[in-house]
Design a protein around this motif. Structure first.
Motif: not given
Lengths: 326, 326
Positions: B158-171
């Motif tokens: 699977c190829v995807r953005t690191d959603h978890v890290t993305g959320s961390a960036l936002a928070v």
DNA sequence: TCGAGTTAGTATGCTGTTAAAGTGAAGTTC
DNA sequence: GAACTTCACTTTAACAGCATACTAACTCGA
């Protein structure tokens, strides 16, 4: 991959019988219910997937159509693609969407590729008004229709928004609001879309005895538009309105307005061709000439089907634009 | 349509010789330069287009791949499609883009259709984490990779953005700006994308000893989001920030903020997943977690090629998100 | 005249569809 | 009861356009 032959072998039947069953013609060929059931069960069990490739090869018909457009990041083209795809599916066709990048050479290659793929028909948005690839296409006999614009001198049907009327809507709106010094920013006239929008603009202005405050023909990108509009805004006197002939140009214009720290509608107004889904959230009230993009896709597919069936077709299908005032 | 046979007949050559020439193997088969020239000239003159259909049929390889995604009006998917298409072209493949509408039944039909079209490989974004169509696909042996999300229990890359890290960036961004009462608005957790973004959000909050001010899981549409955020904004105390997990939700949230006549960043801040091209023109400063959409398309295509070649592939390719502060 | 080097042709298969033909059993006719 | 017809069900064979393994024919120098 499992083939009919494999199913036939397993059941000690001929491949033909299997075909009769799997194509649903068992009634016509009076295949016994028992055999029908056996074939179906076995096909299911083996996970048989018929080869559309083999069928297309045999039928000399691929049941696929192509849509060749220039820029799938533009919501206009995405909308068209969705409209066409929906109609295609309804008619049992697969729609192949291809990219021309608005580039004659790439378009030529794309069209050739699609011909090799033996698509049954083509919906294409000519890159220029003198598009040799499409003239050749016509000679090759591949059924096709044009979308949004058409090439010169050939009698090939075209589906598009009535750009001239669209421009009139924009101009009339601005005049009603008391703006008489209107500038036009559009793309190159080699692209018929812009040619017609410009013509419509000039005509609408002339009808009111007005002359354009400015006419800028640029690459239809936000960046080029931002630059061009910066120039327009620094003129004295400054135009009181700008009519932008494409979504990217509109966005560029708004950026230029922002950079110049001018206000809308205080200092000037902007009317753009193509609606923007997030327009209500923009910092500037933006009136747009909206096109029914899915209808364009849908109608061009329908038109193509008629062409393929040899039915009589209109030379042009014009869809009405709609003014969205904000 | 002109066939090799026609060229051969005109030149009184065998079809074989024509094939040798037109496939560029004349050197290997030592066709005389004169013959080569004659064949090429005639092919040109007749407007010969080789049948990719026939070739695919014969080679049992269609040189086409498919990308099945759920919503081509979403710029995320358009970007992915463009990235994949570009890479496909580079590798000599045609990319077929198909629509699943985020609907399991339609996805099943789409996948089946693509199998029948004998695509050589498939890039697909599973509709749910328990996607039977894809488990079956695996059994059928069609090479495929997943994009943006993956199904449970199967070892499929699977190829995807690191959603978890993305959320961390936002928070982390919101916390740096002093916002501690953060609400989350996302889509259903059956879609792994949202599940991971929510998990990342919770984790990032927990790391700072914070609890979500609210968590709303809704249909990922602007309308549903507008409604949900209206509710959130009327709470007392009102959250000081909202993290919206998808572009449509972000737009809906902004509309709710506008309807409530609140200001950003005065009353609250909004950070959204997915960047918006016109974000700089919005009435509200909008910080976003941007994904490299074209890279996702490109990498998934590359990964698929590796799978097809039987090379070793990672189970997951995570691309880093990037915070765009506005 | 033999064989190497050239040049081109024959035959085959890829999978699914369909017109035409075949088979075996039951029914009909003289 | 032998010969013929009908019916129900199934098979044979051919074809779509291209690629390629294998075969053939021809030229020329030794």
């Amino acid at each position: 991959m499992i083939r009919m032959k494999d199913i036939a072998a397993k059941l000690e039947l001929s491949q033909t019988t299997v075909s009769h069953v799997l194509t649903g013609k068992h009634a016509h060929y009076r295949i016994s219910p028992a055999t029908v059931a056996r074939v179906r069960t076995m096909a299911d069990k083996l996970g048989y997937r018929s080869s559309a490739l083999a069928r297309a090869f045999r039928d000399r018909k691929s049941y696929s159509m192509a849509l060749a457009v220039e820029d799938l990041t533009n919501p206009f083209w995405t909308g068209v693609a969705i409209g066409a795809e929906r109609e295609a599916e309804k008619e049992g066709y697969t729609l192949v969407v291809a990219n021309t990048s608005g580039n004659a050479e790439r378009e030529r290659r794309t069209v050739q590729l699609l011909q090799e793929r033996r698509v049954d028909g083509l919906i294409v948005s000519p890159v220029t008004v003198a598009d040799q690839a499409l003239v050749d296409l016509r000679r090759d006999g591949l059924p096709f229709v044009q979308i949004d614009r058409s090439i010169k001198g050939e009698d090939i049907p075209c589906v598009r928004t009535d750009h001239v009327t669209g421009s009139a809507l924009a101009v009339d709106h601005l005049l009603r609001r008391g703006r008489r010094e209107i500038a036009f920013v559009g793309g190159p006239v080699e692209i018929q879309t812009f040619q017609l929008r410009l013509a419509g603009f000039r005509k609408a202005m002339a009808r009111h005895g007005l002359k354009p405050a400015a006419v800028e023909l640029i690459e239809p990108t936000s960046k080029a538009a931002q630059e061009a509009v910066r120039g327009i805004l620094s003129r004295k006197p400054r135009p009181t309105a700008i009519y932008t002939a494409n979504i990217w140009i509109t966005l560029g214009a708004l950026r230029a307005v922002r950079d110049a720290r001018l206000s809308i509608p205080g200092h000037l107004e902007v009317v753009g061709f193509d609606d923007i889904a997030e327009a209500d959230l923009l910092a500037y009230p933006l009136t747009t000439v909206a096109q029914d993009v899915e209808a364009i896709g849908r109608e061009s597919f329908r038109l193509l089907l008629r062409v393929m069936r040899g039915q009589k077709v209109p030379r042009e299908v014009l869809l009405p634009p709609r003014l969205v005032v904000r």
